[in-house]
Each structure stands twice: as C-alpha cells, then as structure tokens.
Write a protein that holds these residues in place. Structure first.
Motif, short mmCIF file in Angstrom:
data_model
loop_
_atom_site.label_atom_id
_atom_site.label_comp_id
_atom_site.label_asym_id
_atom_site.label_seq_id
_atom_site.Cartn_x
_atom_site.Cartn_y
_atom_site.Cartn_z
N HIS A 41 -11.43 -12.57 64.03
CA HIS A 41 -10.40 -13.59 63.81
C HIS A 41 -9.56 -13.81 65.07
O HIS A 41 -8.83 -14.80 65.15
CB HIS A 41 -9.50 -13.18 62.63
N GLY A 42 -9.68 -12.90 66.04
CA GLY A 42 -8.94 -13.07 67.28
C GLY A 42 -9.66 -13.88 68.33
O GLY A 42 -9.07 -14.22 69.37
N LEU A 43 -10.92 -14.21 68.08
CA LEU A 43 -11.67 -15.00 69.06
C LEU A 43 -11.03 -16.37 69.25
O LEU A 43 -10.57 -16.99 68.28
CB LEU A 43 -13.13 -15.16 68.61
N PRO A 44 -10.97 -16.87 70.48
CA PRO A 44 -10.26 -18.13 70.77
C PRO A 44 -10.72 -19.31 69.92
O PRO A 44 -9.93 -20.17 69.57
CB PRO A 44 -10.55 -18.35 72.25
N ALA A 45 -12.00 -19.36 69.58
CA ALA A 45 -12.52 -20.52 68.85
C ALA A 45 -12.24 -20.46 67.35
O ALA A 45 -12.43 -21.45 66.64
CB ALA A 45 -14.04 -20.63 69.07
N ASP A 54 -3.62 -14.03 55.19
CA ASP A 54 -3.37 -15.33 55.82
C ASP A 54 -3.99 -15.44 57.20
O ASP A 54 -4.47 -16.52 57.59
CB ASP A 54 -1.86 -15.59 55.92
N ARG A 55 -3.98 -14.36 57.95
CA ARG A 55 -4.49 -14.44 59.32
C ARG A 55 -6.00 -14.69 59.35
O ARG A 55 -6.53 -15.14 60.37
CB ARG A 55 -4.16 -13.16 60.09
N MET A 101 -7.24 -18.06 50.28
CA MET A 101 -7.68 -17.02 49.34
C MET A 101 -6.51 -16.13 48.94
O MET A 101 -6.69 -14.97 48.58
CB MET A 101 -8.80 -16.18 49.97
N ALA A 102 -5.31 -16.68 48.98
CA ALA A 102 -4.11 -15.89 48.69
C ALA A 102 -4.11 -15.36 47.25
O ALA A 102 -3.50 -14.33 46.97
CB ALA A 102 -2.86 -16.72 48.93
#
Length: 386
Positions: free
Chosen positions: A317-321, A28-29, A35-36
């Motif tokens: 996935h942690g990037l602010p954008a 999910d993150r 794509m679950a």
C-alpha cells in the motif's frame, strides 16, 4: 474423526483466515473506507476465536487418538509452530527493512514497530510478546500476537495431559504466573475445543438425532448474527469497563483479550456448531475427491496466510502507484498478497516434514546417553577396588 468433519474443519479454518485477511484489508489506508463495515463488526477478532476452538479440538484429537507420549507431542507442536514462525519472522523483518528504506511513509503509524529488532526477534521466538501488560508488535506483523497465546495453550495442555499430581499443579501455576492474565483470559475458548473433542470421543455427538444436529449446526450462526445486530460486543465491553471502575479501558488492561466475555460467548456457539456438524458430516460421500483435494490444499496454507499477509499489505500500500480509493488497486493488492502467501506456504508449513525431522533430531541429541556395558563394568571394578 470422520472424513466429512475433517474436511469441514479444513474448509472453515481457511475461511477464518480469509476473514482475518479481509478484516485487515478493511483499514482505511488499504481500501479508503470501502470495507469499513468489516472493521466495525470486528469479524477478524471473532475469526481468531474460531481458530482457538478449532485448535483445541484438533490438538486434543491428535493427542488422545494417537496415544502420543510427551516427547512426540512436544516435537509435533514445536515443529508446527516454528515451521511458519521462523520464516514469518525472517520475511517480516526483511520486507519491513526494504519498505522503510524505499517507502518509509507506509510505516509511519501505530501499525509498525521499528524499535529494537533483536528484542522483537527473541520475544517472537519465545512466545513472550503478550506477557502480562506487554504488547510487543513484531515489526508490521500485527497478527503475530495470537501465536503467543496459541503456544502457551499447547504447553499448558501438554503439562495437563502428561504430568501428574503435584508436578502438574506446580507447573501450571508457574506458567500462569509467567504468561499473566491476557493469555489466560482466552484460555477457556481453547479449552472448549478440548471439551468438545471429549464429547465426540465418548459418542455424544453420534447419539444426537439428525434434527438436533441441524439445529446445533445452524442456530449458533443465527444467534451470532442477532448478537451483532444488538451490538453485544460493544455492550459487553462497556460493562467490563464499568466493572473496572472506569479508571482504565479493557483494551489498555487486557490488550487483545479486551473482549474476553464476548469471545467466550463466540467459543460456546462455535463448540455447539461443531457438535451439530459432527453429527451431520459423516463420510461426506457427496463431496468428490477433487473438491476434497482443493480444500485440503487451501487449508495447508492457512497458517502462512495468517502470518504473512499483513507485512505484504503494509509494503504494497506504500508503493507510489497505489491508490486506496480505487477498487481495482485494492483488488490487485489483495490478489498479489494471496498469491504471495500461497507461495510462501511452499517454503514454510508445507515443509512440515522437514521441520519434524529437524526437531526430532534435536530431541534425540538432547536425550541422555544410556550407560555402556564397558562403562558399567569399569564403574563396578572401581567400586570393587574401593
């Protein structure tokens, strides 16, 4: 091994690595549940079993077909592992350090182990992250767990082939005591690949009719799909839970081997599939040289794709954008990750020749020096004088 079958194995192992990659994208993150389904089917875990069967076949083939001695076998396996493992460990810790400093929120979860990196490094280098009840995650590199399995299968196979009698039995028993049940539970999957190679080497695959070849090539996939539709992985895990007395879950006890019954079933299906494909894939004259080159090139980055992608996904996935709810963002993250993995392959597994020379040099230095003529004469003189 025929050209056609070799090309097929290369294509399949690359596709299996892509399935593992897609399975991790399913969290999910990363993709906000879009794509679950791939997580529900747990296809990534099944793809690792395909790797094990394929690995057992290829290792047995290269060992028996080339008539390698124990030293050559050990050099080849060590070079193959460390050509990717050392770069992967360095890259994982470097990117995790950058990530925890710049986007710390991306590392606040079960998917990241920030404890004692020296211990993680030592366990990673010695393939001891999955011993007995231990389940050490190497930073954010979740897929690293299977390396600890693979390395011990290499070692056990080497002992079984090159040692004899009591020595072989004692060494295998000692190794089993060291690694514990988790690694051993999936060992039969790897050994099925070895057994398949022996069947092929003895001509059993070639003696099959073409009809039987097609049946073996296709039926296992149909059976696999039918088993998934019946939720067999969950059913078998539930039965395992009942047999354990409902006091502990299979995952808590067996870690990544919690679906070992289902995994062995997959391994059997894949071995039968490979047997059928071997019968059908002769020289693959229908496949052009360009297609073969493309397949070989992609397959040459399989190990890198498998071991580098997760730390990259975690960081990106942690990037602010980044917005996991936007398909375009997920597609861009996937593309960047794949390109990065192929680039990293250029400095890791595609440099296998360098690692082979390095390991061979170490082995040569470890060899005991033969006694020199002068040394022998000197010793003889001392004995005569004595």
């Amino acid at each position: 091994m025929t050209r056609g079958f070799s090309i097929y194995l290369d294509a399949l192992r690359f596709l299996a690595a892509l399935v593992v990659f897609a399975s991790h994208m399913g969290y999910d993150r990363f993709t906000n549940g879009s794509m679950a389904w791939i997580r529900t089917l747990n296809l990534g875990s099944d793809a690792v079993v395909v790797f094990f069967v394929l690995s057992g076949f290829v290792i047995a083939f290269t060992t028996f077909a080339r008539d390698r001695g124990p030293a050559a076998y050990a050099e080849a396996r060590i070079a193959r592992l460390y050509s990717v493992i050392i770069p992967a460990l360095i890259f994982t810790f470097a990117l995790d350090t950058l990530g925890t400093l710049t986007v710390p929120g991306a590392y606040q979860g079960w998917w990241y182990n920030g404890e004692d990196r020296i211990a993680q490094l030592l366990q990673g280098l010695t393939f001891t992250t999955q011993m007995w009840t231990d389940n050490t995650r190497v930073g954010s590199n979740g897929p690293f767990w299977s390396v600890a399995y693979e390395a011990w299968y290499y070692a056990g196979f080497g002992v079984a082939v090159f040692c004899k009698g009591r020595t072989r039995i004692l060494l295998l028993a000692l190794m089993a005591l060291v690694v514990g049940p988790r690694v051993l539970l999936l060992g039969p999957c790897w050994l099925l690949g070895v057994g398949l190679q022996q069947l092929v080497a003895r001509g059993h695959a070639a003696s099959l009719s073409r009809t039987t070849g097609w049946l073996l090539a296709i039926a296992p996939w149909a059976i696999y799909a039918f088993a998934l539709a019946l939720h067999m992985p969950q059913r078998l895990t539930w039965y395992t839970y009942k047999l354990l007395g409902e006091q502990i879950t299979p995952n808590a006890l067996f870690g990544f081997s919690d679906e070992f019954v289902w995994n062995f079933g997959i391994a059997v299906l894949m071995a039968l599939h490979f047997l059928g494909v071997y019968r059908l894939a002769r020289e693959a004259d229908w496949l052009g040289a360009r297609a073969e080159t493309a397949i070989r090139w992609c397959a040459g980055a399989t190990f890198s794709l498998y071991l580098f992608h997760y730390p990259i996904l975690t960081f990106l996935h942690g990037l602010p954008a980044y917005d996991s709810a936007k398909p375009l963002h997920a597609a861009l993250m996937a593309a960047v990750t794949l390109v990065a993995c192929f680039l990293l392959a250029e400095v890791s597994e595609r440099r296998l020749g360098f690692w082979k020379r390095l390991v061979h040099g170490v082995f040569e230095r470890l060899k005991p020096s033969p006694p020199t003529a002068s040394g022998s004469g000197s010793l003889l003189s001392q004995r005569e004088r004595g």
